[in-house]
Design a protein around this motif. Structure first.
Motif, PDB file in Angstrom:
ATOM      1  N   ALA A 177      36.999  40.890  16.955  1.00 33.92           N
ATOM      2  CA  ALA A 177      36.708  39.751  17.843  1.00 33.92           C
ATOM      3  C   ALA A 177      36.178  40.312  19.167  1.00 33.92           C
ATOM      4  CB  ALA A 177      37.983  38.952  18.084  1.00 33.92           C
ATOM      5  N   THR A 178      35.202  39.632  19.756  1.00 33.19           N
ATOM      6  CA  THR A 178      34.533  40.160  20.950  1.00 33.19           C
ATOM      7  C   THR A 178      34.744  39.259  22.165  1.00 33.19           C
ATOM      8  OG1 THR A 178      32.543  39.164  20.023  1.00 33.19           O
ATOM      9  CG2 THR A 178      32.746  41.548  19.834  1.00 33.19           C
ATOM     10  N   LEU A 179      34.983  39.899  23.297  1.00 29.25           N
ATOM     11  CA  LEU A 179      35.307  39.172  24.528  1.00 29.25           C
ATOM     12  C   LEU A 179      34.583  39.797  25.712  1.00 29.25           C
ATOM     13  CD1 LEU A 179      37.166  37.233  26.235  1.00 29.25           C
ATOM     14  CD2 LEU A 179      38.843  39.109  26.270  1.00 29.25           C
ATOM     15  N   TYR A 180      33.956  38.937  26.506  1.00 33.27           N
ATOM     16  CA  TYR A 180      33.381  39.387  27.780  1.00 33.27           C
ATOM     17  C   TYR A 180      34.050  38.587  28.895  1.00 33.27           C
ATOM     18  CZ  TYR A 180      30.153  40.740  31.431  1.00 33.27           C
ATOM     19  OH  TYR A 180      29.621  41.264  32.585  1.00 33.27           O
ATOM     20  N   VAL A 181      34.619  39.271  29.873  1.00 32.54           N
ATOM     21  CA  VAL A 181      35.213  38.574  31.021  1.00 32.54           C
ATOM     22  C   VAL A 181      34.572  39.130  32.290  1.00 32.54           C
ATOM     23  CG1 VAL A 181      37.315  38.026  32.297  1.00 32.54           C
ATOM     24  CG2 VAL A 181      37.399  38.213  29.812  1.00 32.54           C
ATOM     25  N   CYS A 182      34.124  38.215  33.150  1.00 25.60           N
ATOM     26  CA  CYS A 182      33.472  38.628  34.387  1.00 25.60           C
ATOM     27  C   CYS A 182      34.472  39.348  35.292  1.00 25.60           C
ATOM     28  CB  CYS A 182      32.889  37.418  35.094  1.00 25.60           C
ATOM     29  SG  CYS A 182      31.326  36.942  34.338  1.00 25.60           S
ATOM     30  N   GLY A 183      34.081  40.524  35.736  1.00 29.19           N
ATOM     31  CA  GLY A 183      34.963  41.347  36.550  1.00 29.19           C
ATOM     32  C   GLY A 183      34.821  41.061  38.036  1.00 29.19           C
ATOM     33  N   ILE A 184      35.462  41.899  38.830  1.00 26.85           N
ATOM     34  CA  ILE A 184      35.490  41.644  40.281  1.00 26.85           C
ATOM     35  C   ILE A 184      34.189  42.082  40.966  1.00 26.85           C
ATOM     36  CG2 ILE A 184      37.981  41.742  40.552  1.00 26.85           C
ATOM     37  CD1 ILE A 184      37.572  44.676  41.607  1.00 26.85           C
ATOM     38  N   THR A 185      33.933  41.437  42.075  1.00 20.02           N
ATOM     39  CA  THR A 185      33.036  41.981  43.088  1.00 20.02           C
ATOM     40  C   THR A 185      33.987  42.740  44.013  1.00 20.02           C
ATOM     41  OG1 THR A 185      31.651  40.030  42.863  1.00 20.02           O
ATOM     42  CG2 THR A 185      31.312  41.382  44.834  1.00 20.02           C
ATOM     43  N   PRO A 186      33.836  44.068  44.075  1.00 16.56           N
ATOM     44  CA  PRO A 186      34.960  44.856  44.595  1.00 16.56           C
ATOM     45  C   PRO A 186      35.144  44.868  46.119  1.00 16.56           C
ATOM     46  CG  PRO A 186      33.215  46.288  43.775  1.00 16.56           C
ATOM     47  CD  PRO A 186      32.772  44.884  43.519  1.00 16.56           C
ATOM     48  N   TYR A 187      35.737  43.806  46.600  1.00 16.82           N
ATOM     49  CA  TYR A 187      36.342  43.812  47.937  1.00 16.82           C
ATOM     50  C   TYR A 187      37.420  42.733  47.917  1.00 16.82           C
ATOM     51  CZ  TYR A 187      33.435  39.735  49.111  1.00 16.82           C
ATOM     52  OH  TYR A 187      32.854  38.501  49.109  1.00 16.82           O
ATOM     53  N   ASP A 188      38.452  42.887  48.748  1.00 19.13           N
ATOM     54  CA  ASP A 188      39.591  41.964  48.769  1.00 19.13           C
ATOM     55  C   ASP A 188      40.236  41.778  47.404  1.00 19.13           C
ATOM     56  OD1 ASP A 188      39.406  41.642  51.450  1.00 19.13           O
ATOM     57  OD2 ASP A 188      38.411  39.686  51.379  1.00 19.13           O
ATOM     58  N   ALA A 189      40.311  42.836  46.627  1.00 20.67           N
ATOM     59  CA  ALA A 189      40.970  42.779  45.324  1.00 20.67           C
ATOM     60  C   ALA A 189      42.414  43.254  45.523  1.00 20.67           C
ATOM     61  CB  ALA A 189      40.249  43.700  44.340  1.00 20.67           C
ATOM     62  N   THR A 190      43.317  42.959  44.677  1.00 15.78           N
ATOM     63  CA  THR A 190      43.301  41.990  43.593  1.00 15.78           C
ATOM     64  C   THR A 190      44.129  40.819  44.073  1.00 15.78           C
ATOM     65  OG1 THR A 190      43.453  43.877  42.071  1.00 15.78           O
ATOM     66  CG2 THR A 190      43.913  41.672  41.155  1.00 15.78           C
ATOM     67  N   HIS A 191      43.531  39.639  44.297  1.00 14.60           N
ATOM     68  CA  HIS A 191      44.389  38.535  44.744  1.00 14.60           C
ATOM     69  C   HIS A 191      44.950  37.782  43.524  1.00 14.60           C
ATOM     70  CE1 HIS A 191      41.272  35.499  44.110  1.00 14.60           C
ATOM     71  NE2 HIS A 191      40.455  36.038  45.006  1.00 14.60           N
ATOM     72  N   ILE A 192      45.865  36.863  43.811  1.00 14.97           N
ATOM     73  CA  ILE A 192      46.575  36.194  42.712  1.00 14.97           C
ATOM     74  C   ILE A 192      45.605  35.399  41.822  1.00 14.97           C
ATOM     75  CG2 ILE A 192      48.299  34.383  42.201  1.00 14.97           C
ATOM     76  CD1 ILE A 192      49.631  36.881  43.053  1.00 14.97           C
ATOM     77  N   GLY A 193      44.519  34.884  42.406  1.00 14.57           N
ATOM     78  CA  GLY A 193      43.512  34.184  41.595  1.00 14.57           C
ATOM     79  C   GLY A 193      42.865  35.128  40.592  1.00 14.57           C
ATOM     80  N   HIS A 194      42.463  36.314  41.059  1.00  9.23           N
ATOM     81  CA  HIS A 194      41.916  37.315  40.130  1.00  9.23           C
ATOM     82  C   HIS A 194      42.946  37.607  39.035  1.00  9.23           C
ATOM     83  CE1 HIS A 194      39.667  39.189  43.817  1.00  9.23           C
ATOM     84  NE2 HIS A 194      38.920  38.261  43.269  1.00  9.23           N
ATOM     85  N   ALA A 195      44.180  37.883  39.482  1.00 11.87           N
ATOM     86  CA  ALA A 195      45.217  38.271  38.514  1.00 11.87           C
ATOM     87  C   ALA A 195      45.418  37.170  37.476  1.00 11.87           C
ATOM     88  CB  ALA A 195      46.527  38.570  39.245  1.00 11.87           C
ATOM     89  N   ALA A 196      45.388  35.897  37.920  1.00  8.81           N
ATOM     90  CA  ALA A 196      45.595  34.780  36.979  1.00  8.81           C
ATOM     91  C   ALA A 196      44.489  34.770  35.923  1.00  8.81           C
ATOM     92  CB  ALA A 196      45.624  33.460  37.750  1.00  8.81           C
ATOM     93  N   THR A 197      43.256  34.994  36.361  1.00 10.97           N
ATOM     94  CA  THR A 197      42.139  35.010  35.405  1.00 10.97           C
ATOM     95  C   THR A 197      42.319  36.144  34.399  1.00 10.97           C
ATOM     96  OG1 THR A 197      40.590  33.930  36.883  1.00 10.97           O
ATOM     97  CG2 THR A 197      39.641  35.372  35.225  1.00 10.97           C
ATOM     98  N   TYR A 198      42.628  37.348  34.887  1.00  7.57           N
ATOM     99  CA  TYR A 198      42.728  38.475  33.944  1.00  7.57           C
ATOM    100  C   TYR A 198      43.975  38.377  33.062  1.00  7.57           C
ATOM    101  CZ  TYR A 198      38.782  39.796  36.620  1.00  7.57           C
ATOM    102  OH  TYR A 198      37.551  39.747  37.224  1.00  7.57           O
ATOM    103  N   LEU A 199      45.037  37.755  33.567  1.00  7.43           N
ATOM    104  CA  LEU A 199      46.227  37.570  32.724  1.00  7.43           C
ATOM    105  C   LEU A 199      45.960  36.539  31.630  1.00  7.43           C
ATOM    106  CD1 LEU A 199      49.219  37.722  35.220  1.00  7.43           C
ATOM    107  CD2 LEU A 199      48.614  39.358  33.434  1.00  7.43           C
ATOM    108  N   ALA A 200      45.145  35.525  31.932  1.00  5.02           N
ATOM    109  CA  ALA A 200      44.816  34.527  30.901  1.00  5.02           C
ATOM    110  C   ALA A 200      44.106  35.212  29.727  1.00  5.02           C
ATOM    111  CB  ALA A 200      43.924  33.427  31.491  1.00  5.02           C
ATOM    112  N   PHE A 201      43.119  36.060  30.060  1.00  6.14           N
ATOM    113  CA  PHE A 201      42.376  36.700  28.968  1.00  6.14           C
ATOM    114  C   PHE A 201      43.151  37.851  28.347  1.00  6.14           C
ATOM    115  CE2 PHE A 201      39.385  34.070  31.185  1.00  6.14           C
ATOM    116  CZ  PHE A 201      38.874  33.353  30.105  1.00  6.14           C
ATOM    117  N   ASP A 202      44.080  38.424  29.102  1.00  3.56           N
ATOM    118  CA  ASP A 202      44.999  39.401  28.516  1.00  3.56           C
ATOM    119  C   ASP A 202      45.857  38.720  27.445  1.00  3.56           C
ATOM    120  OD1 ASP A 202      46.471  41.964  28.419  1.00  3.56           O
ATOM    121  OD2 ASP A 202      48.105  40.781  29.254  1.00  3.56           O
TER     122      ASP A 202
END
Ligand code: 5CA
Ligand code: ZN
Length: 429
Positions: free
Chosen positions: A42-67
């Protein structure tokens, strides 16, 4: 580029099944791995960060959903091929670098490192390909040239380009609609006026003179004074945003993928056009499922780098929060909901986790110690799998553990319950 170490994921008895996911293109719930049998990929593409002000809870929520999606796919016996990009050259990153007097490459490198550390601490499964835009310049330029050759890219006069022979390149929506299966709105499912509003709000340039359609998105930006640029087949410059994800996804995963994911702020224009660019080059549908997480707010507004209302995973960790508690605080929300982080959420989650741990550590009665309730943990596994199968219902899955830990169990059952929590939700007792 290097990603981060893979967490151990314990094996569970039997197999679950690939979950159904909400697809924003059709507005329906679809099989997240349609046509992929156990043992296949199965194949998955998830848009990653634009690297500044990482990692906020919004980023973490997105990556935990796809995790969670990756974990359920693995539990279903599927192999997983997962790609995430890093937008390591883009206007907001360059603006931040200029404003803070830091070299943009150093800013990106240090923020990617912080992001990796946070992802590892949260025990997020890493992508198989972790790809920076700056590593992909030639292929992106080649894709722009291919779109031009097919009559779907055009140059817009760019008087401020450093080299007068170069210009910005745009995607021609009308040409693509005529010659490909894609039409504007078919990926996002949005109407014209909403798309017009969001385009202007989210980095688009509807007012740019010389465009054929105000919504035509930028494919390639010619070099300007003081901006990074690379020599390429479409002139010296740098990539537009949507084409970067389109090219990175196809190079690493193939022309049609199971799931394209990200936060809800990417539904339009980003995922609409990254899919459109891919379809324009292949004639095929890009992703079978377009899945997006809700947006996390803080102090009444979307948590965002531009507003600065951020709660960082690294801050919470530095203040003593356990990553498992941060995970639990986030997974307690349905991934598609917009929700607001409240100060102290991590403490409430830590209490909930402490309750489960205390229950797991309580000595069992002789009867239970003899292992008479092992079936119970298998029933728990079934219920947790059922909840996650239903559009990754993590709150529903976590509630099964509240109920389960409210009564005593044998050591063997408790050990299996702990493995279920670890394997499917990434939380360790
Ligand atoms: N580099 C682009 C994608 S190609 C980007 O959007 N980067 S980002 O750093 O702004 O966001 C990284 C990921 O986190 C994206 O998937 C984005 O949709 C998601 N995200 C950003 N802010 C939030 C938020 N407040 N809540 C939930 N997810 C968010
Ligand atoms: Zn992207």
């Amino acid at each position: 580029m290097r990603s981060w170490p893979r967490p151990d994921i314990p094996a569970l008895p039997g197999h679950g099944s690939a979950p159904r996911l909400h697809d924003d293109a059709s507005g329906r719930f679809l099989d997240s791995a349609a046509g992929v049998e156990p043992g296949e990929t199965a194949t998955l593409y998830v848009c990653g960060i634009t690297p500044y002000d990482a990692t906020h809870i919004g980023h973490a929520a997105t990556y935990l959903a796809f995790d969670t999606l990756v974990r359920t796919w693995l539990d279903a016996g599927l192999d997983v091929l997962y790609t995430q990009n890093v937008t390591d050259v883009d206007d907001p990153l360059l603006e931040r670098a200029t404003a803070t007097g830091v070299d943009w490459r150093e800013l990106a490198a240090s923020q990617v490192e912080l992001f990796r550390t946070d992802m590892e601490a949260l025990r997020v499964t890493p992508p198989d390909s972790y790809v920076g835009v700056t590593e992909t310049i030639d292929s992106i330029a080649a894709a722009v040239a291919a779109l031009r050759a097919r009559g779907m890219a055009y140059a817009v006069p760019t008087p401020d380009a450093l080299d007068p022979a170069t210009s910005d390149w745009y995607f021609d929506i009308a040409a693509a609609e005529q010659s490909t299966p894609w039409v504007l709105g078919s990926e996002s499912g949005l109407d014209q006026s909403t798309m017009g509003r969001l385009f202007a709000e989210r980095g688009g340039d509807p007012e740019r003179e010389g465009k054929r359609d105000p919504l035509d998105p930028l494919l390639w930006r010619a070099e300007r004074a003081g901006e990074p640029a690379w020599d390429s087949v479409v002139g010296r410059g740098r990539p537009g945003w949507h084409i970067e994800c389109s090219v990175i996804a196809r190079e690493t995963l193939g022309d049609t993928i199971c799931v394209q994911g990200g936060g809800g702020d990417l539904v339009f224009p980003h995922h609409e056009f990254s899919a459109a660019h891919a379809t324009a080059l292949t004639g095929e549908r890009f992703a079978r499922v377009n899945a997006h997480g809700g947006l996390v707010a803080f102090d009444g507004e979307k948590m965002s780098k531009s507003l600065g209302n951020l709660v960082l995973v690294s801050q919470l960790r530095a203040a003593g929060s356990e990553p498992d508690a941060i995970r639990l605080a986030i997974l307690a929300h349905p991934y598609r909901d917009d929700w607001e982080w409240q100060r102290g959420d991590e403490l409430l989650a830590a209490e909930r986790l402490a309750g489960w741990r205390a229950s797991a550590a309580r000595p069992a009665s002789d009867e239970l110690s003899a292992g008479l309730d092992d079936d119970d943990a298998l029933a728990l596994l079934e219920r947790v799998r059922t909840r996650l199968h239903d559009d990754l219902d993590t709150p529903g899955a976590l509630e099964q553990f509240d109920a389960w830990f409210s009564t005593p169990h044998s050591p063997a059952s408790t050990a299996l319950a702990a493995r279920i929590l670890d394997a499917l939700l990434g939380i360790r007792l």
